[in-house]
Design a protein around this motif. Structure first.
Motif, PDB file in Angstrom:
ATOM      1  N   GLY A  93       0.872  -1.113  -0.037  1.00  0.00           N
ATOM      2  CA  GLY A  93       0.128   0.093  -0.200  1.00  0.00           C
ATOM      3  C   GLY A  93       0.820   1.391  -0.196  1.00  0.00           C
ATOM      4  N   ARG A  94       1.911   1.288   0.085  1.00  0.00           N
ATOM      5  CA  ARG A  94       3.014   2.574   0.095  1.00  0.00           C
ATOM      6  C   ARG A  94       3.004   3.073  -1.404  1.00  0.00           C
ATOM      7  N   PRO A  95       2.753   4.285  -1.315  1.00  0.00           N
ATOM      8  CA  PRO A  95       2.989   4.923  -2.895  1.00  0.00           C
ATOM      9  C   PRO A  95       4.217   5.134  -3.207  1.00  0.00           C
ATOM     10  N   PHE A  96       4.447   5.047  -4.420  1.00  0.00           N
ATOM     11  CA  PHE A  96       5.855   5.506  -5.044  1.00  0.00           C
ATOM     12  C   PHE A  96       5.753   6.131  -6.354  1.00  0.00           C
ATOM     13  N   VAL A  97       6.799   7.110  -6.683  1.00  0.00           N
ATOM     14  CA  VAL A  97       6.471   7.617  -8.002  1.00  0.00           C
ATOM     15  C   VAL A  97       7.307   6.958  -8.973  1.00  0.00           C
ATOM     16  N   ASN A  98       6.782   6.086  -9.911  1.00  0.00           N
ATOM     17  CA  ASN A  98       7.407   5.230 -10.858  1.00  0.00           C
ATOM     18  C   ASN A  98       7.755   5.958 -11.960  1.00  0.00           C
ATOM     19  N   LEU A  99       9.085   6.047 -12.564  1.00  0.00           N
ATOM     20  CA  LEU A  99       9.528   6.534 -13.802  1.00  0.00           C
ATOM     21  C   LEU A  99       9.423   5.603 -14.629  1.00  0.00           C
ATOM     22  N   LEU A 100       8.169   5.299 -15.593  1.00  0.00           N
ATOM     23  CA  LEU A 100       7.871   4.336 -16.412  1.00  0.00           C
ATOM     24  C   LEU A 100       8.206   4.788 -17.744  1.00  0.00           C
ATOM     25  N   TYR A 101       9.180   3.769 -18.387  1.00  0.00           N
ATOM     26  CA  TYR A 101       9.531   3.573 -19.626  1.00  0.00           C
ATOM     27  C   TYR A 101       9.004   2.640 -20.510  1.00  0.00           C
ATOM     28  N   MET A 102       8.162   2.835 -21.778  1.00  0.00           N
ATOM     29  CA  MET A 102       7.676   1.620 -22.323  1.00  0.00           C
ATOM     30  C   MET A 102       8.170   1.896 -23.932  1.00  0.00           C
ATOM     31  N   SER A 103       8.147   0.767 -24.402  1.00  0.00           N
ATOM     32  CA  SER A 103       8.713   0.753 -25.917  1.00  0.00           C
ATOM     33  C   SER A 103       7.896  -0.342 -26.623  1.00  0.00           C
ATOM     34  N   LYS A 104       7.431  -0.411 -27.867  1.00  0.00           N
ATOM     35  CA  LYS A 104       6.940  -1.203 -28.763  1.00  0.00           C
ATOM     36  C   LYS A 104       8.097  -2.299 -29.369  1.00  0.00           C
ATOM     37  N   LEU A 105       8.021  -3.580 -29.078  1.00  0.00           N
ATOM     38  CA  LEU A 105       8.741  -4.517 -29.922  1.00  0.00           C
ATOM     39  C   LEU A 105       7.936  -4.952 -31.236  1.00  0.00           C
ATOM     40  N   ARG A 106       8.333  -4.517 -32.224  1.00  0.00           N
ATOM     41  CA  ARG A 106       7.803  -4.504 -33.763  1.00  0.00           C
ATOM     42  C   ARG A 106       8.555  -5.711 -34.574  1.00  0.00           C
ATOM     43  N   ALA A 107       7.633  -6.681 -34.907  1.00  0.00           N
ATOM     44  CA  ALA A 107       7.984  -7.858 -35.567  1.00  0.00           C
ATOM     45  C   ALA A 107       8.251  -7.477 -37.042  1.00  0.00           C
ATOM     46  N   GLY A 108       9.044  -8.294 -37.903  1.00  0.00           N
ATOM     47  CA  GLY A 108       9.276  -8.025 -39.032  1.00  0.00           C
ATOM     48  C   GLY A 108       8.233  -7.675 -39.972  1.00  0.00           C
ATOM     49  N   ASP A 109       7.018  -8.362 -39.828  1.00  0.00           N
ATOM     50  CA  ASP A 109       5.898  -8.240 -40.513  1.00  0.00           C
ATOM     51  C   ASP A 109       5.167  -6.975 -40.244  1.00  0.00           C
ATOM     52  N   GLY A 110       5.576  -6.000 -39.049  1.00  0.00           N
ATOM     53  CA  GLY A 110       5.030  -4.770 -38.892  1.00  0.00           C
ATOM     54  C   GLY A 110       4.114  -4.869 -37.754  1.00  0.00           C
ATOM     55  N   SER A 111       3.717  -6.059 -37.276  1.00  0.00           N
ATOM     56  CA  SER A 111       2.973  -6.422 -36.036  1.00  0.00           C
ATOM     57  C   SER A 111       3.802  -5.943 -34.930  1.00  0.00           C
ATOM     58  N   ILE A 112       3.125  -6.045 -33.723  1.00  0.00           N
ATOM     59  CA  ILE A 112       3.845  -5.296 -32.469  1.00  0.00           C
ATOM     60  C   ILE A 112       3.332  -6.339 -31.456  1.00  0.00           C
ATOM     61  N   PRO A 113       4.140  -7.590 -31.237  1.00  0.00           N
ATOM     62  CA  PRO A 113       3.686  -8.602 -30.478  1.00  0.00           C
ATOM     63  C   PRO A 113       3.882  -8.212 -28.902  1.00  0.00           C
ATOM     64  N   PHE A 114       4.871  -7.472 -28.650  1.00  0.00           N
ATOM     65  CA  PHE A 114       5.114  -7.034 -27.093  1.00  0.00           C
ATOM     66  C   PHE A 114       5.235  -5.541 -26.860  1.00  0.00           C
ATOM     67  N   ILE A 115       4.961  -5.369 -25.525  1.00  0.00           N
ATOM     68  CA  ILE A 115       5.280  -4.150 -24.987  1.00  0.00           C
ATOM     69  C   ILE A 115       6.564  -4.357 -23.825  1.00  0.00           C
ATOM     70  N   PHE A 116       7.542  -3.587 -24.004  1.00  0.00           N
ATOM     71  CA  PHE A 116       8.543  -3.767 -23.026  1.00  0.00           C
ATOM     72  C   PHE A 116       8.516  -2.550 -22.236  1.00  0.00           C
ATOM     73  N   ALA A 117       8.812  -2.740 -20.959  1.00  0.00           N
ATOM     74  CA  ALA A 117       8.665  -1.590 -19.847  1.00  0.00           C
ATOM     75  C   ALA A 117       9.940  -1.975 -18.943  1.00  0.00           C
ATOM     76  N   SER A 118      10.117  -0.720 -18.469  1.00  0.00           N
ATOM     77  CA  SER A 118      10.913  -0.453 -17.343  1.00  0.00           C
ATOM     78  C   SER A 118      10.573   0.401 -16.185  1.00  0.00           C
ATOM     79  N   GLN A 119      10.776  -0.016 -15.195  1.00  0.00           N
ATOM     80  CA  GLN A 119      10.300   0.795 -13.871  1.00  0.00           C
ATOM     81  C   GLN A 119      11.674   1.229 -12.791  1.00  0.00           C
ATOM     82  N   PHE A 120      11.401   2.548 -12.365  1.00  0.00           N
ATOM     83  CA  PHE A 120      12.256   2.958 -11.344  1.00  0.00           C
ATOM     84  C   PHE A 120      11.503   4.039 -10.562  1.00  0.00           C
ATOM     85  N   ASP A 121      11.967   3.890  -9.354  1.00  0.00           N
ATOM     86  CA  ASP A 121      11.202   4.479  -8.237  1.00  0.00           C
ATOM     87  C   ASP A 121      12.158   5.850  -7.995  1.00  0.00           C
ATOM     88  N   VAL A 122      11.376   6.827  -8.519  1.00  0.00           N
ATOM     89  CA  VAL A 122      11.988   8.172  -8.288  1.00  0.00           C
ATOM     90  C   VAL A 122      11.608   8.883  -7.056  1.00  0.00           C
TER      91      VAL A 122
END
Length: 185
Positions: A93-122
């Protein structure tokens, strides 16, 4: 949830020192995997969050601006990555400010199968801590790029979203001050 992460990508995520998560693009962007630093940061185990959308970390926090940026990123293929501070809550229940980074992983056919994310408590980060995280995230992304390529995918975006350390920390401190005035269940 039929999405299977390529083994070398899941192994890399597991072994990273940076808090990482990979989500699918179906089933409400459900988390497919998280690593030990993610578990340490949030207090949730992989078993508790895999198959769920990571918005569960937001609970009742308003996060209007961050939510808008994330929705734009998810809803528009032209938005290849996003970095935004967002209020999250640890399992206890403790709050924190997350510095969220998200990027799309795009396949060769142009589709996006996954979202990559990183988190950091600032929440209580000092500029040097965030600078260290930025360097580590930069290394993570540079090492991840060839691994993703092995699966015929591209990690979209660049490190251009990483920067302005002092402004990020100042915003996190303002957000924490606002949280002190609010009560969350």
């Amino acid at each position: 949830m039929n999405q299977i992460i390529p083994r070398h990508l899941s192994d890399y995520c597991r072994d990273s020192r940076v808090a990482l998560a990979i989500a699918g693009v179906t089933d409400d962007h459900a988390l497919l995997t998280v690593n030990a630093p993610f578990e340490a940061l949030t207090g949730y185990t992989a078993a508790e969050v895999v198959g769920k959308n990571c918005r569960l970390l937001q609970r009742d926090a308003p996060n209007a601006e961050a939510r808008e940026r994330i929705h734009e990123f998810l809803g528009d293929d032209r938005h290849v990555n996003v970095r935004t501070p967002i209020v999250n809550f640890r399992k206890d229940g403790r709050p924190f400010v997350n510095l969220l980074y998200m990027s799309k992983l795009r396949a060769g056919d142009g589709s996006i199968p996954f979202i990559f994310a990183s988190q950091f408590d600032v929440s209580h980060a000092q500029p040097d801590m965030l600078a260290d995280y930025d360097r580590e995230l930069g290394l993570t992304l540079s090492r991840l790029t060839p691994l993703v390529a092995e699966s015929g995918m591209v990690l979209e975006g660049s490190l251009m979203t990483i920067g302005n350390t002092a402004a990020t920390i100042a915003q996190a401190k303002l957000t924490l001050a606002e949280l002190d005035d609010m009560r969350f269940p």
